[in-house]
Design a protein around this motif. Structure first.
Motif, PDB file in Angstrom:
ATOM      1  N   PHE A 345       0.860  -1.171   0.000  1.00 26.46           N
ATOM      2  CA  PHE A 345       0.000   0.000   0.000  1.00 26.46           C
ATOM      3  C   PHE A 345       0.906   1.234   0.000  1.00 26.46           C
ATOM      4  O   PHE A 345       1.563   1.520   1.005  1.00 26.46           O
ATOM      5  CB  PHE A 345      -0.914  -0.002   1.221  1.00 26.46           C
ATOM      6  N   VAL A 346       0.948   1.950  -1.123  1.00 26.29           N
ATOM      7  CA  VAL A 346       1.877   3.060  -1.302  1.00 26.29           C
ATOM      8  C   VAL A 346       1.121   4.383  -1.196  1.00 26.29           C
ATOM      9  O   VAL A 346       0.150   4.613  -1.930  1.00 26.29           O
ATOM     10  CB  VAL A 346       2.586   2.969  -2.664  1.00 26.29           C
ATOM     11  N   ARG A 347       1.556   5.248  -0.274  1.00 19.64           N
ATOM     12  CA  ARG A 347       0.946   6.578  -0.143  1.00 19.64           C
ATOM     13  C   ARG A 347       1.442   7.482  -1.269  1.00 19.64           C
ATOM     14  O   ARG A 347       2.636   7.442  -1.599  1.00 19.64           O
ATOM     15  CB  ARG A 347       1.304   7.216   1.204  1.00 19.64           C
ATOM     16  N   VAL A 348       0.542   8.259  -1.845  1.00 21.99           N
ATOM     17  CA  VAL A 348       0.910   9.115  -2.968  1.00 21.99           C
ATOM     18  C   VAL A 348       0.302  10.507  -2.827  1.00 21.99           C
ATOM     19  O   VAL A 348      -0.756  10.682  -2.212  1.00 21.99           O
ATOM     20  CB  VAL A 348       0.458   8.519  -4.327  1.00 21.99           C
ATOM     21  N   LYS A 349       1.001  11.487  -3.385  1.00 20.97           N
ATOM     22  CA  LYS A 349       0.447  12.818  -3.617  1.00 20.97           C
ATOM     23  C   LYS A 349      -0.150  12.812  -5.016  1.00 20.97           C
ATOM     24  O   LYS A 349       0.382  12.173  -5.928  1.00 20.97           O
ATOM     25  CB  LYS A 349       1.537  13.889  -3.538  1.00 20.97           C
ATOM     26  N   ILE A 350      -1.257  13.528  -5.181  1.00 25.03           N
ATOM     27  CA  ILE A 350      -1.929  13.542  -6.481  1.00 25.03           C
ATOM     28  C   ILE A 350      -2.195  14.984  -6.891  1.00 25.03           C
ATOM     29  O   ILE A 350      -2.585  15.821  -6.064  1.00 25.03           O
ATOM     30  CB  ILE A 350      -3.271  12.778  -6.435  1.00 25.03           C
ATOM     31  N   GLY A 351      -1.993  15.252  -8.141  1.00 25.45           N
ATOM     32  CA  GLY A 351      -2.356  16.553  -8.694  1.00 25.45           C
ATOM     33  C   GLY A 351      -3.009  16.362 -10.038  1.00 25.45           C
ATOM     34  O   GLY A 351      -2.739  15.376 -10.743  1.00 25.45           O
ATOM     35  N   LYS A 352      -3.877  17.284 -10.399  1.00 24.67           N
ATOM     36  CA  LYS A 352      -4.466  17.229 -11.738  1.00 24.67           C
ATOM     37  C   LYS A 352      -3.675  18.182 -12.616  1.00 24.67           C
ATOM     38  O   LYS A 352      -3.762  19.396 -12.486  1.00 24.67           O
ATOM     39  CB  LYS A 352      -5.950  17.606 -11.713  1.00 24.67           C
ATOM     40  N   ILE A 353      -2.892  17.603 -13.502  1.00 29.29           N
ATOM     41  CA  ILE A 353      -2.043  18.371 -14.402  1.00 29.29           C
ATOM     42  C   ILE A 353      -2.660  18.291 -15.796  1.00 29.29           C
ATOM     43  O   ILE A 353      -2.653  17.235 -16.414  1.00 29.29           O
ATOM     44  CB  ILE A 353      -0.602  17.830 -14.417  1.00 29.29           C
ATOM     45  N   GLY A 354      -3.201  19.407 -16.251  1.00 30.47           N
ATOM     46  CA  GLY A 354      -3.937  19.377 -17.510  1.00 30.47           C
ATOM     47  C   GLY A 354      -5.217  18.598 -17.337  1.00 30.47           C
ATOM     48  O   GLY A 354      -6.030  18.896 -16.465  1.00 30.47           O
ATOM     49  N   SER A 355      -5.376  17.552 -18.142  1.00 31.09           N
ATOM     50  CA  SER A 355      -6.630  16.783 -18.117  1.00 31.09           C
ATOM     51  C   SER A 355      -6.519  15.477 -17.361  1.00 31.09           C
ATOM     52  O   SER A 355      -7.484  14.714 -17.300  1.00 31.09           O
ATOM     53  CB  SER A 355      -7.079  16.487 -19.559  1.00 31.09           C
ATOM     54  N   GLU A 356      -5.341  15.184 -16.783  1.00 34.91           N
ATOM     55  CA  GLU A 356      -5.199  13.900 -16.107  1.00 34.91           C
ATOM     56  C   GLU A 356      -4.591  14.061 -14.716  1.00 34.91           C
ATOM     57  O   GLU A 356      -3.934  15.054 -14.407  1.00 34.91           O
ATOM     58  CB  GLU A 356      -4.362  12.937 -16.945  1.00 34.91           C
ATOM     59  N   PHE A 357      -4.839  13.033 -13.893  1.00 32.20           N
ATOM     60  CA  PHE A 357      -4.284  13.006 -12.546  1.00 32.20           C
ATOM     61  C   PHE A 357      -2.902  12.352 -12.581  1.00 32.20           C
ATOM     62  O   PHE A 357      -2.687  11.368 -13.296  1.00 32.20           O
ATOM     63  CB  PHE A 357      -5.193  12.235 -11.593  1.00 32.20           C
ATOM     64  N   VAL A 358      -1.976  12.901 -11.787  1.00 34.60           N
ATOM     65  CA  VAL A 358      -0.619  12.362 -11.686  1.00 34.60           C
ATOM     66  C   VAL A 358      -0.344  12.039 -10.226  1.00 34.60           C
ATOM     67  O   VAL A 358      -0.578  12.861  -9.335  1.00 34.60           O
ATOM     68  CB  VAL A 358       0.421  13.369 -12.211  1.00 34.60           C
ATOM     69  N   ALA A 359       0.140  10.819  -9.977  1.00 30.06           N
ATOM     70  CA  ALA A 359       0.414  10.360  -8.606  1.00 30.06           C
ATOM     71  C   ALA A 359       1.908  10.236  -8.389  1.00 30.06           C
ATOM     72  O   ALA A 359       2.613   9.593  -9.176  1.00 30.06           O
ATOM     73  CB  ALA A 359      -0.265   9.010  -8.358  1.00 30.06           C
ATOM     74  N   SER A 360       2.399  10.840  -7.317  1.00 34.68           N
ATOM     75  CA  SER A 360       3.822  10.780  -6.959  1.00 34.68           C
ATOM     76  C   SER A 360       3.967  10.086  -5.615  1.00 34.68           C
ATOM     77  O   SER A 360       3.336  10.499  -4.635  1.00 34.68           O
ATOM     78  CB  SER A 360       4.421  12.186  -6.872  1.00 34.68           C
ATOM     79  N   PRO A 361       4.767   9.016  -5.532  1.00 39.41           N
ATOM     80  CA  PRO A 361       4.892   8.277  -4.265  1.00 39.41           C
ATOM     81  C   PRO A 361       5.569   9.100  -3.183  1.00 39.41           C
ATOM     82  O   PRO A 361       6.477   9.890  -3.450  1.00 39.41           O
ATOM     83  CB  PRO A 361       5.740   7.060  -4.655  1.00 39.41           C
ATOM     84  N   LEU A 362       5.103   8.911  -1.955  1.00 42.35           N
ATOM     85  CA  LEU A 362       5.683   9.554  -0.784  1.00 42.35           C
ATOM     86  C   LEU A 362       6.625   8.585  -0.082  1.00 42.35           C
ATOM     87  O   LEU A 362       6.771   7.424  -0.490  1.00 42.35           O
ATOM     88  CB  LEU A 362       4.567   9.994   0.167  1.00 42.35           C
ATOM     89  N   ASN A 363       7.240   9.063   0.992  1.00 36.21           N
ATOM     90  CA  ASN A 363       8.098   8.218   1.815  1.00 36.21           C
ATOM     91  C   ASN A 363       7.365   6.937   2.190  1.00 36.21           C
ATOM     92  O   ASN A 363       6.249   6.976   2.709  1.00 36.21           O
ATOM     93  CB  ASN A 363       8.495   8.997   3.081  1.00 36.21           C
ATOM     94  N   ARG A 364       7.984   5.798   1.946  1.00 34.31           N
ATOM     95  CA  ARG A 364       7.309   4.511   2.162  1.00 34.31           C
ATOM     96  C   ARG A 364       7.598   3.912   3.530  1.00 34.31           C
ATOM     97  O   ARG A 364       7.165   2.801   3.824  1.00 34.31           O
ATOM     98  CB  ARG A 364       7.715   3.536   1.051  1.00 34.31           C
ATOM     99  N   GLY A 365       8.324   4.624   4.371  1.00 35.84           N
ATOM    100  CA  GLY A 365       8.630   4.104   5.699  1.00 35.84           C
ATOM    101  C   GLY A 365       7.386   3.945   6.554  1.00 35.84           C
ATOM    102  O   GLY A 365       6.472   4.766   6.514  1.00 35.84           O
ATOM    103  N   ALA A 366       7.363   2.875   7.347  1.00 34.46           N
ATOM    104  CA  ALA A 366       6.202   2.590   8.194  1.00 34.46           C
ATOM    105  C   ALA A 366       6.118   3.507   9.398  1.00 34.46           C
ATOM    106  O   ALA A 366       5.086   3.569  10.067  1.00 34.46           O
ATOM    107  CB  ALA A 366       6.241   1.129   8.663  1.00 34.46           C
ATOM    108  N   GLY A 367       7.198   4.262   9.668  1.00 41.22           N
ATOM    109  CA  GLY A 367       7.207   5.118  10.855  1.00 41.22           C
ATOM    110  C   GLY A 367       6.945   6.580  10.576  1.00 41.22           C
ATOM    111  O   GLY A 367       7.049   7.400  11.484  1.00 41.22           O
TER     112      GLY A 367
END
Length: 640
Positions: A345-367
């Motif tokens: 389960f990967v946490r991501v930031k999302i933005g709508k750039i133009g007509s589509e959504f783009v997801a960028s992964p965040l720090n994957r550490g459990a802490g």
């Protein structure tokens, strides 16, 4: 009792859910719904234990729907402008909205359509129809009709309808009660003085919030040290007052992890280890026919396993379907590598750039609890997949509303505290707009713009050949893009050192000293490029710098390593040093700009961001941090 357990097995997620809920169902656990009678006015969010049928009709009398005069409609027939009808006192009655319809009348004429000749005489120029402007008995509710069914979560409008139908009290299911037991010798309360090794206990408050959000009540027990007998005693005590127990931490296989063996001794241990990441050490068991969950201590693992196991459990206990999260399709900005065998389960930031959504992964550490704060959504990577390629379209489960994401400005690139301040000022001035930033370095920001993964990028790249900031790199890497270059601020780069500068570090030349350890920024960061330039000028090779290979992604992270004692110094900005009460040795002034893609420049959100940048309030906040020159802040200094 054994002091240490190994995982019984690491089972797939769905299998773990089926085992846990299947065994609870066999005990009749989900049939033991307790009922209580409460006042309807206090029933918001509660779940009905029986259908609610109307005791009375609403309205329970024929009522005037408007202010006006009540008449018998047949006496108004033929009324027109040419042949007005005149009625006398015994032929009309003045009424207000909600008044009972008087006897021998069947219509109400609106006050503005009545010409009062005198108090005792009116003139009408249009006829009234039977039951015109009259709310008939049962227009809204008819006695005996169903208002809400059983297993219905009560909303504000439901409360109104139930009260209107004649009910004062209502039968609802009692809220599920869960005991939360924080464990760990290292735990301290929020606000306590901290010493090395102490961890602030906050998971229980997160759990309490989640439980309330899902319709349950939490009984928070005082934190317990890693003492097997004390934990066991507290679990037995908790079972007497709660419908289920959540034990936080102690779920792994370390020498002070007792949860699994306690559950096995007191009841049945069903699952110890689930093939998920994060959250693998979760424990599921039953004691005295009640569910007992061993939730991992790391905050992200804890949050995820609560969502995966506690949430559906609580909804099923209330007879409710679990409300699923909204999902969208998004393009993954970066390659994500994942191990086969575990569902990740990967946490991501999302933005709508133009007509589509783009997801960028965040720090994957459990802490990293802040990754949950910053996350807009979660990507699930199946257990049989090695990861996700950059540019691949994926399904994202949203943690925020879709419209909030659509109103987000995405800035990817170099880190500066000024961007954090800007994000807050934008949100304060324009609550409907969000600013999302990702710290990947100046070159990372340029590449993000090139791939259309951001609206803007933060950068401070010094060209060693021309001595010019940013523009040479834009021409080199973004020559096919139209851009607008806006100055954020001029700032001072320097060496961040411990308070009092105990190593007597004076400049870059001291980085080759054997007694000085350094912490660097990541490759592609403008700060790292500046360091490499300064090293070349002094003929110092990276190999001579102890810690050159150690990388952090923000100025504050560099400062944190210095204050934590893992490094003697690092290159960063004055505001980061001041934030952590460190000393600062100036090295070089520089210009920090925002590069905005021209196609997004006229967006309403971007224009509002620029307006905030130009405001004196924002500039004063930067000046207060120290090390910033705002003479050109918010000004366009280049572009097509």
């Amino acid at each position: 009792m054994k002091r240490k357990d190994i995982y019984l097995d690491t089972v797939p997620l769905q299998e773990a859910v089926n085992i846990f809920f299947g065994e609870l169902k066999k005990t009749g656990f989900f049939l033991n719904k307790r009922v209580e009678v409460i006042n309807v006015s206090e029933s918001l969010g509660r779940v009905t234990a029986e259908p609610v049928f109307a005791k009375i009709s609403s309205p329970h009398y024929n009522a005037a729907a408007v202010d006006g005069v009540a008449v018998l409609s047949e006496k108004t027939y033929g009324a027109s402008e040419k042949t007005p009808v005149v009625l006398f006192r015994d032929e009309f009655i003045v009424v207000d909205t909600g008044d009972p319809l008087p006897p021998n009348t069947d219509s109400v004429i609106m006050m503005e359509d009545v010409n009062f000749i005198s108090d005792d005489k009116i003139e009408l120029i249009s006829p009234a129809l039977p039951w015109q402007n009259v709310r008939l008995i049962g227009e809204d509710i008819v006695a005996t009709e169903l208002i809400v069914p059983e297993n219905h979560r009560i909303r504000p409008q439901d409360i109104g309808a139930i009260l209107a139908s004649g009910h004062v009290n209502i039968k609802v299911y009692k809220k599920p009660v869960f005991a939360v037991i924080p464990t760990g010798t290292e735990l301290v309360n929020p606000g306590d003085e901290l010493k090395p090794g102490d961890i602030i206990e906050y998971n229980s408050k997160v759990f309490e919030g989640l439980l309330k959000e899902w319709g349950a009540e939490a009984v928070i027990f005082e934190k317990i040290t890693d003492d097997c007998q004390k934990i066991k005693y507290t679990v037995e005590k908790a079972l007497k007052v709660a419908d289920g127990v959540i034990i936080n931490a102690g779920s792994s296989a370390g020498r002070e992890d007792f949860t699994a063996s306690i559950i096995r001794e007191l009841g049945r241990l069903l699952v110890h280890g689930v093939a998920i990441k994060p959250g693998k050490p979760v424990i599921l068991g039953i004691i005295e026919d009640k569910p007992v969950l061993g939730i991992p201590g790391y905050p992200v693992s804890a949050f995820l396993t609560m969502e995966l196991f506690a949430k559906p459990l609580i909804f099923r206990m209330q007879g409710l379907p679990e409300n699923g999260k909204e999902k969208i399709k998004a393009r993954c900005a970066k390659r994500i590598v994942s191990n086969i065998g575990s569902e990740e389960f990967v946490r991501v930031k999302i933005g709508k750039i133009g007509s589509e959504f783009v997801a960028s992964p965040l720090n994957r550490g459990a802490g990293t609890i802040t990754s949950l704060v910053r996350a807009d959504g979660i990507i699930r990577i199946p257990a049989n997949k090695e990861g996700i390629e950059a540019g691949e379209y994926v399904e994202v489960e949203l943690l925020r509303k879709k419209e909030d994401i659509e109103n987000t400005i995405v800035i990817i690139g170099s880190h500066d505290v000024a961007i954090d301040i800007l994000a807050n000022e934008v949100k304060k001035k324009y609550p409907d707009i969000n600013l999302s930033s990702a710290n990947v370095g100046s070159m990372g920001g340029i590449m993000a713009l090139k791939r259309k993964e951001a609206h803007a990028a933060g950068m401070h790249l010094l060209d060693p050949d021309t001595g010019e900031y940013n523009i040479p790199y834009i021409k080199r890497y973004l020559r096919e893009e139209k851009i607008i270059l806006v100055n954020l601020a001029f700032r001072e780069q320097g060496l961040i050192v411990k308070k009092g500068n105990p190593k007597n570090i004076k400049g870059i030349e001291d980085l080759k000293r054997k007694d000085v350890t350094f912490v660097n920024r990541q490759k592609g960061a403008g700060t790292r490029l500046l360091l490499d330039l300064k090293l070349r000028e002094l003929n110092i090779s990276p190999e001579e710098v102890r810690g050159y290979e150690r990388e952090e992604f923000t100025h504050l992270a560099v400062a944190a390593q210095v204050v934590g004692g893992t490094a003697d110094c690092g290159l960063g900005i004055l505001s980061a040093a001041r934030a952590l009460n460190l000393d600062f040795i100036p090295i070089s002034p520089e210009r920090f700009d925002l590069v905005i893609l021209y196609e997004y420049f006229d967006l309403d959100a971007v224009q509002k961001l620029l307006k905030v940048m130009k405001s004196e309030e924002f500039k004063e906040k930067l000046k207060a941090l120290g090390g910033y020159d705002t003479s050109l802040t918010g000004e366009i200094i280049g572009g097509d």
